[in-house]
Design an enzyme around this catalytic site. Structure first.
Site, PDB file in Angstrom:
ATOM      1  N   GLY A 273       0.802  -1.216   0.000  1.00  0.00           N
ATOM      2  CA  GLY A 273       0.000   0.000   0.000  1.00  0.00           C
ATOM      3  C   GLY A 273       0.828   1.255   0.000  1.00  0.00           C
ATOM      4  O   GLY A 273       0.532   2.220  -0.713  1.00  0.00           O
ATOM      5  N   ALA A 274       1.893   1.269   0.813  1.00  0.00           N
ATOM      6  CA  ALA A 274       2.734   2.460   0.928  1.00  0.00           C
ATOM      7  C   ALA A 274       4.053   2.063   1.587  1.00  0.00           C
ATOM      8  O   ALA A 274       4.169   0.991   2.185  1.00  0.00           O
ATOM      9  CB  ALA A 274       2.045   3.542   1.749  1.00  0.00           C
ATOM     10  N   MET A 275       5.034   2.948   1.475  1.00  0.00           N
ATOM     11  CA  MET A 275       6.355   2.701   2.056  1.00  0.00           C
ATOM     12  C   MET A 275       6.873   3.983   2.684  1.00  0.00           C
ATOM     13  O   MET A 275       6.887   5.035   2.054  1.00  0.00           O
ATOM     14  CB  MET A 275       7.322   2.201   0.974  1.00  0.00           C
ATOM     15  N   GLU A 310       2.253   5.475   8.105  1.00  0.00           N
ATOM     16  CA  GLU A 310       3.520   5.786   7.441  1.00  0.00           C
ATOM     17  C   GLU A 310       4.215   6.977   8.083  1.00  0.00           C
ATOM     18  O   GLU A 310       5.448   7.009   8.185  1.00  0.00           O
ATOM     19  CB  GLU A 310       3.288   6.041   5.948  1.00  0.00           C
ATOM     20  N   HIS A 313       5.977   5.899  11.279  1.00  0.00           N
ATOM     21  CA  HIS A 313       7.239   5.198  11.036  1.00  0.00           C
ATOM     22  C   HIS A 313       8.445   6.147  11.094  1.00  0.00           C
ATOM     23  O   HIS A 313       9.575   5.694  11.314  1.00  0.00           O
ATOM     24  CB  HIS A 313       7.222   4.524   9.671  1.00  0.00           C
ATOM     25  N   GLU A 332       6.539  -2.279  12.664  1.00  0.00           N
ATOM     26  CA  GLU A 332       5.172  -2.421  12.192  1.00  0.00           C
ATOM     27  C   GLU A 332       4.145  -2.430  13.321  1.00  0.00           C
ATOM     28  O   GLU A 332       3.076  -1.821  13.208  1.00  0.00           O
ATOM     29  CB  GLU A 332       5.042  -3.690  11.350  1.00  0.00           C
TER      30      GLU A 332
END
Length: 563
Positions: A273-275, A310, A313, A332
């Site tokens: 989905g995303a990084m 995100e 993070h 995570e």
């Protein structure tokens, strides 16, 4: 033969040898979007910890054109043998001379913009009805080595000075703001500011044609959202969530966001989905864009949680990074948890913690497998927040192991979290707490539950909470052995006092009100098995709407499991 034996010593290893450590990368990439290839150079500032004739780093599916090492005294050495082993994903540089002092390793290389959504890859989009190419990176977990030779391990953090040479009409993005830009005909070279120390998997670049919106946080952090031309209005929700999340997490962790900017970029093709690349979050387009008229409420909720995740993070994962991939849950697990914290602040009407219960139930199902590891624990909100803040301040710009977090939690809370969580993170399955009421004593017994059907003796240090007849009557304790007891006579007496003060109640109601709910609000990561008498009273409490929705869910979920 001697040389081959020397190279063979590095094959089949999980981690790189430690005799050379990177401190700084100067990376110059030149993508050719028409040919779907790229070339580049990297200069790595190295500390030599141990005299060696070998430099061993990671590389995969690259062509190495040139390499040499220059020590701090200005002496240059060219390796006569350059061995690229794609099976072990390592590049071995063999020198005739012994390298004993630090210096600079320079490598010239090239590669293919692949179509596998990993490393530096080719991504297609439509502009004015014409199919065009862009280049995007996806390095987590071990794909930075597909883009440039590097020490591709999370603990080997270094600073990065990135330069991109790209077609002049395109936008070039990386982790840091643009420092300078030079035009040269149809090309331009974009120089980015040097980054703080980061792991290689968090380095990122994007080259393509974009529209963007821009806002700034109250702390002056520039936030931009890049998307396909003509879709900038659909990025306003995610950008607003990102700006507010930065403010929430800065206050929650008592640590400021560490970079001067944050870019959110929507691309049409992306794995996952995303990084959370440092300062450059890359999304699959449908995880970022929201249309006020046509997108669903579920899509709005998804974008909120993903964006908060995100952004989180950047503290849990980027600022403090796991020492090795076995500790990935530190990234995570906590990013997921605090993303729900932020979502609940932004949209309290969603009651998002009820949704979180579904994730927790999934976690229990996974932890019922014999090879899985539970990861949840619970402390009071204030203590937990102080502990996380202390943890991030202590390990910022460093790497940490699971045990480091437990130690900080123990120090701040005064609870032996490190001892407690050793069983939670290393033991398969999860605890089932069996509860029985004998007179005014609650008897607790724990066992281990596995989906295989085995019933085996298991012992955790379990944070037990329970309410009796009302959420205003609660107790908590740590169940540190296989059996435990709780005297509830005072709580039972308080129920009687309440009834005596209410003329509309009858004495016989007292037993009917004596429901016992263990694991209040489903905050603990364990299941509860009640004796029949207590189970009947709980179902009556549900019928009379005495329980929180979270506790109703917990009971229904338990019933489904034990069916």
């Amino acid at each position: 033969m001697e040389q081959k034996q020397g190279i063979d010593q590095f094959k089949g290893k999980t981690r790189l040898p430690s005799f050379a450590i990177p401190k700084r990368y100067e990376l110059h990439l030149i993508p050719d979007l028409s040919a779907c290839t790229f070339s580049g150079t990297v200069q790595v500032s190295l500390t030599i910890n141990e005299s060696t004739k070998f430099l061993v780093l990671n590389a995969l599916e690259l062509v190495i054109q040139n390499a040499h090492f220059t020590n701090s005294q200005g002496q240059q050495y060219t390796p006569p043998d350059v061995v690229l082993d794609n099976d072990d994903e390592i590049l071995v540089l063999v020198f005739d001379e012994t390298l004993s002092v630090g210096g600079f390793l320079w490598i010239e290389f090239s590669g293919i913009l692949n179509e596998h959504l990993s490393g530096l890859y080719n991504c297609t989009y439509v502009d004015g009805g014409v199919m065009k190419n862009m280049s995007v990176t996806r390095f987590e977990a071990v794909d930075a080595r597909r883009c440039f030779p590097c020490w591709d391990e999370p603990a080997l953090k270094a600073t990065f000075k990135v330069t991109l040479t790209v077609p002049s009409e395109l936008t070039a993005l990386s982790n840091m703001p643009v420092e300078n830009e030079k035009l040269d005909g149809v090309l331009k070279t974009v120089y980015f500011e040097e980054s703080p120390v980061i792991s290689t998997y968090l380095v990122a670049v994007v080259v393509g044609l974009f529209d963007y919106n821009e806002v700034a946080t109250v702390d002056g952090v520039k936030v931009r959202l890049y998307c396909a031309v003509g879709k900038s209005d659909q990025g306003k929700l995610a950008m607003d969530i990102a700006v507010k999340s930065l403010d929430i997490f800065t206050k929650y962790f008592s640590v400021p966001y560490p970079l001067p900017k944050l870019d959110l970029v929507a691309v049409p093709e992306f794995a996952g989905g995303a990084m959370e690349n440092y300062g450059l979050i890359i999304y699959r387009e449908n995880e970022l864009l929201y249309h006020d008229l046509y997108s669903t409420a579920a899509r709005k909720q998804r974008i909120t949680i993903v964006t908060a995740h995100e952004v989180a993070h950047h503290w849990f994962g980027n600022l403090v990074t796991m020492e090795w991939w076995t500790h990935i849950w530190l990234n995570e697990g906590f990013a997921t948890w605090v993303s729900y914290v932020a979502t609940d602040i932004l949209f309290p009407e969603w009651n998002i913690w009820n949704e979180f219960l579904l994730d927790a139930a999934d976690g229990l199902r996974m932890d019922a497998l014999e090879k899985s590891h539970p990861i949840e624990g619970y402390l009071g909100d204030v203590t937990f927040q102080k502990s996380l803040s202390a943890y991030i301040r202590r390990y910022q710009a460093q790497n940490a192991k699971t045990e480091d977090l437990w130690n900080v939690l123990s120090e701040v809370s005064g609870v032996p979290v490190n001892l407690m969580m050793n069983t939670w993170t290393k033991k398969a399955g999860y605890p089932v707490i069996h509860v029985e009421l004998i007179d005014s004593i609650l008897e607790f017994k724990q066992s281990q539950f596995l989906l295989s059907g085995q019933r085996v003796v298991g012992q955790w240090i379990v944070p037990i909470t329970f309410s009796i007849g009302s959420y205003g009557r609660q107790k908590k304790f740590l169940l540190e052995t296989s059996h435990g007891r709780g005297d509830i006579s005072e709580l039972v007496q308080s129920i009687g006092d309440d009834l005596n003060s209410n003329e509309k109640k009858h004495e016989e109601d007292s037993q009917e009100n004596l429901w016992v709910k263990v694991n209040v609000d489903q905050r603990g990561f364990y299941r509860v098995n009640y004796e029949e008498k207590l189970a009947v009273r709980l179902w009556k409490a549900i019928q009379h709407n005495c329980l929180l929705p979270t506790d109703k869910f917990g009971l229904c979920n338990m019933l489904m499991i034990y069916k």
